[in-house]
Motif scaffolding. Structure first.
Motif, PDB file in Angstrom:
ATOM      1  N   LYS A   7       0.821  -1.216   0.000  1.00 47.22           N
ATOM      2  CA  LYS A   7       0.000   0.000   0.000  1.00 47.22           C
ATOM      3  C   LYS A   7       0.856   1.268   0.000  1.00 47.22           C
ATOM      4  CE  LYS A   7      -3.547  -2.392   2.703  1.00 47.22           C
ATOM      5  NZ  LYS A   7      -4.446  -2.662   1.580  1.00 47.22           N
ATOM      6  N   THR A   8       2.168   1.106   0.088  1.00 46.78           N
ATOM      7  CA  THR A   8       3.051   2.271   0.158  1.00 46.78           C
ATOM      8  C   THR A   8       3.680   2.560  -1.200  1.00 46.78           C
ATOM      9  OG1 THR A   8       3.644   1.539   2.382  1.00 46.78           O
ATOM     10  CG2 THR A   8       4.958   3.314   1.426  1.00 46.78           C
ATOM     11  N   GLN A  36       0.196   4.065  17.974  1.00 48.95           N
ATOM     12  CA  GLN A  36      -0.040   4.933  16.831  1.00 48.95           C
ATOM     13  C   GLN A  36       0.896   4.576  15.685  1.00 48.95           C
ATOM     14  OE1 GLN A  36       0.772   9.022  17.769  1.00 48.95           O
ATOM     15  NE2 GLN A  36       2.970   8.714  17.843  1.00 48.95           N
ATOM     16  N   TYR A  37       0.447   4.877  14.501  1.00 52.12           N
ATOM     17  CA  TYR A  37       1.320   4.817  13.336  1.00 52.12           C
ATOM     18  C   TYR A  37       1.559   6.242  12.915  1.00 52.12           C
ATOM     19  CZ  TYR A  37       2.972   4.316   8.563  1.00 52.12           C
ATOM     20  OH  TYR A  37       3.710   4.413   7.418  1.00 52.12           O
ATOM     21  N   LYS A  38       2.813   6.569  12.705  1.00 46.96           N
ATOM     22  CA  LYS A  38       3.140   7.927  12.324  1.00 46.96           C
ATOM     23  C   LYS A  38       4.102   7.887  11.145  1.00 46.96           C
ATOM     24  CE  LYS A  38       4.865  12.249  14.269  1.00 46.96           C
ATOM     25  NZ  LYS A  38       5.367  12.911  15.475  1.00 46.96           N
ATOM     26  N   ASN A  39       3.826   8.694  10.165  1.00 48.88           N
ATOM     27  CA  ASN A  39       4.750   8.818   9.039  1.00 48.88           C
ATOM     28  C   ASN A  39       5.036  10.291   8.830  1.00 48.88           C
ATOM     29  OD1 ASN A  39       6.005   8.888   6.442  1.00 48.88           O
ATOM     30  ND2 ASN A  39       5.243   6.794   6.141  1.00 48.88           N
ATOM     31  N   ASP A  40       6.286  10.687   9.004  1.00 53.22           N
ATOM     32  CA  ASP A  40       6.652  12.101   8.877  1.00 53.22           C
ATOM     33  C   ASP A  40       7.636  12.311   7.736  1.00 53.22           C
ATOM     34  OD1 ASP A  40       8.818  10.901   9.997  1.00 53.22           O
ATOM     35  OD2 ASP A  40       9.108  12.343  11.607  1.00 53.22           O
ATOM     36  N   SER A  49       0.743  12.793   4.189  1.00 56.38           N
ATOM     37  CA  SER A  49      -0.719  12.829   4.106  1.00 56.38           C
ATOM     38  C   SER A  49      -1.204  13.013   2.666  1.00 56.38           C
ATOM     39  CB  SER A  49      -1.275  13.953   4.979  1.00 56.38           C
ATOM     40  OG  SER A  49      -0.827  15.209   4.495  1.00 56.38           O
ATOM     41  N   PHE A  50      -0.306  13.426   1.785  1.00 56.22           N
ATOM     42  CA  PHE A  50      -0.657  13.668   0.391  1.00 56.22           C
ATOM     43  C   PHE A  50      -0.321  12.464  -0.500  1.00 56.22           C
ATOM     44  CE2 PHE A  50       0.891  15.090  -3.799  1.00 56.22           C
ATOM     45  CZ  PHE A  50      -0.242  15.701  -4.295  1.00 56.22           C
ATOM     46  N   ALA A  87      -2.606   7.497   3.085  1.00 55.73           N
ATOM     47  CA  ALA A  87      -3.052   7.724   4.473  1.00 55.73           C
ATOM     48  C   ALA A  87      -4.304   6.914   4.780  1.00 55.73           C
ATOM     49  CB  ALA A  87      -3.309   9.213   4.703  1.00 55.73           C
ATOM     50  N   ALA A  88      -5.228   6.899   3.816  1.00 55.75           N
ATOM     51  CA  ALA A  88      -6.480   6.151   4.027  1.00 55.75           C
ATOM     52  C   ALA A  88      -6.204   4.653   4.136  1.00 55.75           C
ATOM     53  CB  ALA A  88      -7.447   6.439   2.878  1.00 55.75           C
TER      54      ALA A  88
END
Lengths: 145, 181
Positions: free
Chosen positions: A52-53, A74-78, A104-105, A117-118
């Motif tokens: 999915k990435t 949590q899952y965080k992607n920065d 997020s984009f 993100a979804a």
């Protein structure tokens, strides 16, 4: 006749409690780790770009992490954007300092903005929702005498 | 072969925590963020990508004044570029130490400024540098250990093959990367 005096060894009790807490934490951590591994496989897939990435540089892929903040999983992607000037000049890629994350984009070519993100949210809820809670519950029951 | 943890506690080195920076706290966070981004640039420049498993295995983030840099995948300590048997993590560890030293220098400067501004009310920074790890940090470390143990029991690639039995694991859809870096 004399007073009755019962003394407990507080340090031993505390040590027992600490050991119990550690066993409890390690048991839950093992279940969370299994969920985290499965979640990462969900969003990564069998090869770069096959899950999915979206995959171009690997930046989005390695910038994600599932972790704990306070009492929340949590899952965080920065993932940060690269500086275009560096790329144009053929220099080693440098991140643009102070820029906001583009995670997020992110989306696959042709998909809608934010599709990653979804998808990540769906996969996260799947792995860290009822699946984890039922396994953790079973593990806790297994700890009880 | 094993998991790797090359995290650096910059706060411990300078005997301070974020709260000591007063109105320079944001600047201190920027310093740590810059060190993290520099490490990530190196990581992505040199880490080979076959399945993406070990790349995604990296935890790289800032926790207060700690650069958390670790990878739970069981062969992370072994990963090297083709033709060079030196584990990449040795290079990354050296780079992390360099960035941590640079960050410590900048942070000391910020601390001095914060201390001057605080004047006679300045806390004794050195005494406050040593602190108990946060609950989140303790739990996060426990999960990292558990993840590493899980990969030790059943390897990351074995898991992938079991999970996706009908699909080629590895380079089939991978963009080939330049391995001569």
């Amino acid at each position: 006749m004399a007073d009755v005096k019962v003394t407990s060894n507080a340090s031993e009790v505390a040590a027992d409690l600490r050991a119990a807490a550690r066993a409890f934490m390690d048991t839950i951590a093992a279940e969370v780790a299994e969920s985290a591994i499965a979640f990462n496989e969900d969003i990564r897939g069998p090869a770069p770009g096959a899950g999915k990435t979206p995959f171009r540089t690997g930046n989005l892929q390695q910038s994600g992490r599932s972790t704990v903040e306070g009492v929340r999983f949590q899952y965080k992607n920065d993932a940060r954007p690269y500086s275009p000037s560096n790329a144009e000049q053929g220099d080693p890629k440098k991140f643009k300092r102070g820029a906001e994350s583009y995670a997020s984009f992110a989306h696959f070519s042709g998909a809608e903005d934010g599709q990653f993100a979804a998808d990540a949210e769906d996969a996260f809820n799947n792995r860290f929702g009822s699946d984890l809670s039922s396994r953790a519950e079973a593990a806790i029951i297994g700890l009880l005498p | 072969m094993s998991a790797v943890d090359i995290s650096v506690d910059v706060g411990q080195r300078i005997g301070a925590r974020l709260g000591d920076f007063g109105r320079f706290r944001g600047d201190a966070e920027d310093v740590m963020d810059d060190a993290l981004l520099s490490f990530r640039e190196d990581l992505q420049a040199v880490w080979p990508v076959d399945t993406g498993t070990s790349l995604q295995g990296w935890d790289t983030f800032v926790d207060g004044l700690v650069l958390v840099l670790r990878n739970a995948v069981e062969y992370a300590s072994f990963v090297h570029v083709a033709g060079d048997d030196t584990p990449i993590v040795e290079y990354l560890d050296a780079q992390a130490q360099t960035y941590a030293r640079q960050a410590a220098t900048e942070l000391r400067g910020l601390l001095a400024r914060a201390r001057r501004e605080a004047g006679a009310q300045a806390p004794l920074f050195g005494a406050r540098g040593v602190q108990r790890p946060s609950l989140a940090s303790v739990i996060g470390s426990a999960i990292f250990r558990a993840t590493a143990q899980a990969f030790d029991r059943r390897g990351a690639r074995t898991r992938l093959r079991e999970r996706f039995p009908d699909q080629p694991i590895g380079r089939a859809t991978s963009r080939r990367r330049d391995r001569v870096r």
